[in-house]
Design an enzyme around this catalytic site. Structure first.
Site, PDB file in Angstrom:
ATOM      1  N   LYS A  36       0.798  -1.219   0.000  1.00 49.83           N
ATOM      2  CA  LYS A  36       0.000   0.000   0.000  1.00 49.83           C
ATOM      3  C   LYS A  36       0.837   1.279   0.000  1.00 49.83           C
ATOM      4  O   LYS A  36       0.301   2.356  -0.217  1.00 49.83           O
ATOM      5  CB  LYS A  36      -0.994   0.003   1.164  1.00 49.83           C
ATOM      6  CG  LYS A  36      -1.891  -1.211   1.240  1.00 49.83           C
ATOM      7  CD  LYS A  36      -2.598  -1.579  -0.048  1.00 49.83           C
ATOM      8  CE  LYS A  36      -3.612  -0.612  -0.508  1.00 49.83           C
ATOM      9  NZ  LYS A  36      -4.976  -1.095  -0.444  1.00 49.83           N
TER      10      LYS A  36
HETATM   11  N1  PMP Z   1      -3.145  -7.692   1.642  1.00 50.27           N
HETATM   12  C1  PMP Z   1      -3.215  -6.815   2.656  1.00 50.27           C
HETATM   13  C2  PMP Z   1      -2.709  -7.222   4.006  1.00 50.27           C
HETATM   14  C3  PMP Z   1      -3.777  -5.543   2.445  1.00 50.27           C
HETATM   15  O1  PMP Z   1      -3.852  -4.655   3.470  1.00 50.27           O
HETATM   16  C4  PMP Z   1      -4.268  -5.204   1.156  1.00 50.27           C
HETATM   17  C5  PMP Z   1      -4.893  -3.873   0.922  1.00 50.27           C
HETATM   18  N2  PMP Z   1      -6.091  -3.654   1.611  1.00 50.27           N
HETATM   19  C6  PMP Z   1      -4.197  -6.159   0.141  1.00 50.27           C
HETATM   20  C7  PMP Z   1      -3.608  -7.392   0.407  1.00 50.27           C
HETATM   21  C8  PMP Z   1      -4.828  -5.947  -1.234  1.00 50.27           C
HETATM   22  O2  PMP Z   1      -4.370  -4.889  -1.983  1.00 50.27           O
HETATM   23  P1  PMP Z   1      -5.319  -4.048  -2.942  1.00 50.27           P
HETATM   24  O3  PMP Z   1      -5.963  -2.990  -2.094  1.00 50.27           O
HETATM   25  O4  PMP Z   1      -4.376  -3.478  -3.948  1.00 50.27           O
HETATM   26  O5  PMP Z   1      -6.357  -4.918  -3.551  1.00 50.27           O
END
Ligand code: PMP
Length: 299
Positions: A36
């Protein structure tokens, strides 16, 4: 060089003991410890270039925690304040880290998007009441764009022969952004979804499935977000909490990769895809273990 220059450009590891075709991009090695950071930098720089951020502005974001940490780094580097709105299911370690980074943390009940108590609805309400800037990770197209412009480009440099890309979706930024660049090149795009999330059925049938509680953090949910683009996804793999956490512990103890639970979800799904793949299968390790050490599954 400052902290913003350390974001992205993550290494890709080969996991031949799990499967000879399996590769994972180490997003947990970003300076804030998660994928992120890429989004946080992109959201703030995009808002600045639109003239939406005055010096010293307050940012507010609905976050499972990782976007908050990324935004806290970027806010520190660019001179903004940060308020994070988190659902109560998220780990205590994440709350503590955000507070240590100087963010104000507001905890909401684990409420559905239709409820006014939901974390996203709360962030929207606070933004309009307080005049704060809502970084809107779930809707801002900069979220998807940064993964097309950075993550996808890096994958193509690191594994030009990539045959499949597998990832879970929180906002959908990673999967949609990488997917829209790789799919036209013939790469199979697969969603890794926690058992209990409604997204896998939505990918398969067009209608979100029934949702139930699950423990993996940061991915899946009850209503697919705007940044999750169904047209770039070819298939979905459903992974239980038990499978995700067993794989996360295995990655930590047998591979020395210090990752969180959603890395386990991604690798379980990628392993299934690898068993029938004709070339390399790439996934991502979205965040690090430091934010889960107090969670029972880590033991
Ligand atoms: N894994 C974790 C631990 C996350 O915090 C996130 C983001 N919320 C993601 C995967 C997925 O990423 P994205 O928001 O790009 O779908």
């Amino acid at each position: 060089m400052n902290v913003l220059d350390l974001i992205g450009g993550t290494p890709m590891v080969h996991l031949p003991r799990l499967h000879p075709l399996l590769y994972a991009k180490c997003e947990h090695l970003n300076p804030g410890g998660s994928v992120k950071d890429r989004l946080a930098k992109a959201l703030v720089l995009a808002a600045e270039s639109r003239g939406a951020l005055k010096p010293g502005a307050t940012l507010v974001e609905a976050t499972a925690g990782n976007t908050g940490v990324g935004l806290a780094l970027v806010a520190a580097a660019r001179g903004y304040s940060l308020v994070c709105v988190m659902p109560e299911k998220m780990s205590v370690d994440k709350r503590t880290q955000l507070a240590l980074l100087g963010a104000r943390v507001i905890i909401t009940p684990n409420a559905k998007p239709s409820s006014p108590d939901n974390f996203r609805r709360t962030a929207e309400r606070l933004a309009s009441e307080q005049g704060w800037y809502n970084t809107s990770q779930f809707d801002d197209p900069a979220n998807v764009a940064v993964h097309s412009e950075t993550t996808a480009v890096e994958i193509l440099q690191q594994r030009p022969d990539v045959a499949a890309f597998v990832a879970g979706a929180g906002t959908g930024g990673t999967l949609s952004g990488v997917g829209r660049v790789l799919k036209p090149r013939g790469v199979r795009i697969v969603l890794a979804d926690p058992k209990g999330s409604s997204y896998a059925s939505w990918v398969q049938t067009g209608t979100p499935g029934p949702d139930a509680a699950y423990l993996v953090e940061g991915i899946g949910g009850s209503e697919p977000p705007a940044n999750l683009h169904r047209e770039v996804i070819d298939a979905a793999e459903t992974v239980s909490d038990e499978e995700s956490f067993a794989m996360a512990r295995r990655l930590i103890r047998e591979e020395g990769l210090l990752v969180g639970g959603s890395a386990g979800t991604n690798v379980v799904a990628a392993l299934r895809v690898a068993r029938s793949a004709r070339g390399p299968v790439v996934t991502v390790l979205p965040d690090g273990w430091d934010r889960y050490r107090a969670q029972p599954w880590m033991k």
